[in-house]
Enzyme design. Structure first.
Site, PDB file in Angstrom:
ATOM      1  N   TYR A 101       0.868  -1.176   0.055  1.00 23.37           N
ATOM      2  CA  TYR A 101      -0.264  -0.115   0.029  1.00 23.37           C
ATOM      3  C   TYR A 101       0.797   1.283   0.001  1.00 23.37           C
ATOM      4  O   TYR A 101       0.250   2.493   0.253  1.00 23.37           O
ATOM      5  CB  TYR A 101      -1.011   0.115   1.209  1.00 23.37           C
ATOM      6  CG  TYR A 101      -1.810  -1.171   1.214  1.00 23.37           C
ATOM      7  CD1 TYR A 101      -3.094  -1.106   0.405  1.00 23.37           C
ATOM      8  CD2 TYR A 101      -1.816  -2.422   2.065  1.00 23.37           C
ATOM      9  CE1 TYR A 101      -3.896  -2.125   0.347  1.00 23.37           C
ATOM     10  CE2 TYR A 101      -2.618  -3.431   1.892  1.00 23.37           C
ATOM     11  CZ  TYR A 101      -3.882  -3.146   1.121  1.00 23.37           C
ATOM     12  OH  TYR A 101      -4.559  -4.399   0.992  1.00 23.37           O
ATOM     13  N   TYR A 141     -11.522  -0.215  -0.021  1.00 25.51           N
ATOM     14  CA  TYR A 141     -11.425   0.219   1.402  1.00 25.51           C
ATOM     15  C   TYR A 141     -10.188   0.812   2.100  1.00 25.51           C
ATOM     16  O   TYR A 141      -9.932   1.148   2.856  1.00 25.51           O
ATOM     17  CB  TYR A 141     -11.805  -0.895   2.489  1.00 25.51           C
ATOM     18  CG  TYR A 141     -10.592  -1.891   2.750  1.00 25.51           C
ATOM     19  CD1 TYR A 141     -10.006  -1.713   4.226  1.00 25.51           C
ATOM     20  CD2 TYR A 141     -10.215  -3.034   2.059  1.00 25.51           C
ATOM     21  CE1 TYR A 141      -8.940  -2.531   4.581  1.00 25.51           C
ATOM     22  CE2 TYR A 141      -9.177  -3.608   2.271  1.00 25.51           C
ATOM     23  CZ  TYR A 141      -8.566  -3.586   3.638  1.00 25.51           C
ATOM     24  OH  TYR A 141      -7.659  -4.554   3.768  1.00 25.51           O
ATOM     25  N   ARG A 142      -8.995   0.433   1.051  1.00 29.04           N
ATOM     26  CA  ARG A 142      -7.592   0.945   1.222  1.00 29.04           C
ATOM     27  C   ARG A 142      -6.909   0.745   0.188  1.00 29.04           C
ATOM     28  O   ARG A 142      -7.244   0.077  -0.844  1.00 29.04           O
ATOM     29  CB  ARG A 142      -7.224  -0.312   2.333  1.00 29.04           C
ATOM     30  CG  ARG A 142      -5.684   0.063   3.060  1.00 29.04           C
ATOM     31  CD  ARG A 142      -5.263  -1.166   3.902  1.00 29.04           C
ATOM     32  NE  ARG A 142      -4.124  -0.954   4.594  1.00 29.04           N
ATOM     33  CZ  ARG A 142      -3.511  -1.919   5.177  1.00 29.04           C
ATOM     34  NH1 ARG A 142      -4.218  -3.100   5.656  1.00 29.04           N
ATOM     35  NH2 ARG A 142      -2.574  -1.719   5.966  1.00 29.04           N
TER      36      ARG A 142
END
Length: 517
Positions: A91, A465-466
């Site tokens: 991420y 969501y991320r």
């Protein structure tokens, strides 16, 4: 010194700011040389080398130093990027949203402030890792379990703030958060919930207090610096029964989740159950080149050989039962009736010498480990980025997402490598796009694939969501109900709470007014 400067700041002014910061945190905790700064890069990024690199880093030791440092950052209007002690790989790692930001590294704040055995919680600082908290509980003879993310080196607080998940019944980490201490951009300290009562003895026992509930506002945001967080911990159950069920056909995915949904909603299966695809599962113990040295997605014949060699299915479902043994056995009959009714399903209660089984079993009982990181060896070269849409735990939605995403992966020459994780009434779909970072075309294709998936998932009604740093703006743009009213609200809050725009500009697509264009 790094030659990357914050936007609009000249070298002389920047040096003056660093001198002031050094006087606050100690000069040994101000980092400007390339070697220490290299630890703040995204080592697995789909972006080219040299992007998203900081200008400097400072590591305060306590709340007082944070407050004093924020005054300096405000004075010089220096953008900072707050970082705890996790890795956040797939991420964006610890890297900043844009090159030139100053890293605000909170790793020195790594105290476990309290573990309450009676009420089952811990109060921690940003630098506390899963390994550290688990080790502390074991050394003190605690009968509480943590709920770690798959890589155990992550930060307890950081993962909860990013809406992360684990694999025990306490797997939704933000749901299990209770009470925060936050330093706002102007240096003011706020405690949420019962923490706002002087001398409260129940700060970590209840989330609720008079007035609005602000904790969620400080997750995946840039509205403040969280310096303390309460986390509920799971009491060790009297019994634990992990299991795995393999399913032979890709299309079984729909039947799996239609069978799982009532078991999850009614808490017959209490933990975060997961259906893992063949390649994710096998990558913990072998490599792609062992079976195939060609380009593009694996042929079906190779997939069949992998499944046969390792006694795996197209989908491999993991869950566990917890509680008194008689209750476990009673509920497990319900689980078997539902999940073994799918043709070809095969139940395992143990798998000898299987590292994938071993690390899942450990995760589901709250033991941090690093085995999942070995799946990076499937391709080699380390590159990976996670695409993470979320939906309800519905069989048709799962199969729709799977087919759509698998097809697009194959179009771009990648294998589908993913898992579906059911919390309670939600389903996280984690696609891991793996690539060799040394292969420029492969890395760029991974980037392009991700961007395509964002738009196509949104068109089908699925949001992430991320996400990775490089796609925060694009994903923010998909949440566009009423002409983007939600992100308008985020920006209104940003302008009031952080008028100088110093806190993590661009985090989750939330930009200060001066950078919004």
């Amino acid at each position: 010194m790094s030659n990357r400067l914050p936007q609009g700041i000249d070298a002389q002014t920047f040096q003056a700011a660093l001198e002031e910061l050094g006087a606050i945190v100690g000069r040994d905790w101000v980092f400007v040389d390339e070697l220490p700064l290299s630890t703040y890069r995204d080592a697995y990024s789909p972006l080219a080398d040299g992007e998203l690199l900081p200008s400097a880093a400072i590591a305060p030791a306590n709340v007082d130093e944070i407050q004093r440092a924020l005054r300096v950052f405000n004075s010089y209007k220096l953008p900072i990027w707050t970082f705890g002690n996790g890795r956040n790989f797939a991420y964006g790692g610890p890297a900043p949203r844009q090159s030139g930001y100053v890293m605000f590294d909170l790793k020195r704040m790594n105290r476990i402030l309290e573990v309450n055995e009676k009420y089952g919680y811990a109060l921690v600082e940003p630098g506390v890792t899963y390994y550290q908290l688990d080790r502390y509980l074991r050394q003190t003879g605690s009968k509480l379990w943590i709920d770690p993310a798959a890589p155990g080196w992550g930060g307890v607080m950081g993962n909860a703030l990013e809406h992360g998940a684990g694999y025990t019944p306490y797997g939704d980490h933000f749901v299990m958060q209770c009470g925060m201490e936050v330093v706002l951009a102007d240096g003011e300290i706020v405690r949420t919930g019962q923490g706002a009562i002087e001398g409260s003895q129940h700060w970590q026992a209840t989330k609720h207090a008079a007035g609005p509930h602000y904790d969620g506002m400080f997750t995946q945001s840039n509205f403040g610096v969280v310096t303390k967080m309460g986390m509920w911990l799971m009491p060790e159950p009297p019994g634990y029964k992990p299991f795995m069920i393999t399913y032979q056909r890709e299309e079984d995915l729909a039947a799996i989740f239609d069978a799982v949904r009532p078991l999850k909603v009614n808490q017959v299966i209490p933990n975060a159950a997961v259906a893992v695809d063949l390649l994710w599962e096998v990558s913990a113990k072998t490599t792609r080149r062992h079976y195939f040295d060609g380009k593009g997605p694996l042929p079906d014949s190779i997939r069949a050989k992998i499944a046969a060699d390792h006694d795996l299915g197209a989908w491999n479902f993991y869950a566990a039962m917890y509680g008194p043994p008689p209750i476990i056995e009673n509920n497990f009959k319900l689980v078997q009736d539902a999940l073994l009714s799918i043709p070809g399903a095969k139940l395992y209660l143990d798998r000898q010498n299987d590292p994938a089984w071993d690390y899942r079993v450990r995760l589901m009982r709250g033991e941090p480990n690093m085995t999942e990181f070995s799946i990076m060896n499937w391709i080699g070269g380390g590159g990976h980025i996670n695409f993470s849409p979320i939906s309800a735990p519905d069989g048709n939605e799962a199969l729709l997402q799977y087919n759509m995403i698998k097809e697009r992966c194959h179009d771009f020459g990648f294998d589908y490598i993913g898992e579906f994780l059911v919390g309670w009434r939600d389903m996280h779909h984690i696609l891991m796009i793996m690539y060799d970072r040394a292969d420029e075309k492969m890395r760029k294709d991974a980037y392009d694939l991700f961007g395509r998936l964002v738009d196509e998932a949104a068109d089908a009604g699925f949001g992430e969501y991320r996400t990775h740093l490089a796609f925060m703006d694009q994903i923010a743009g998909t949440y566009k109900y009423n002409d983007g009213a939600l992100w308008d609200l985020h920006h209104r809050l940003k302008d009031v709470l952080d008028p100088n725009g110093i806190l993590s500009p661009g985090k989750q697509g939330i930009w200060p007014q001066s950078m919004r264009s």
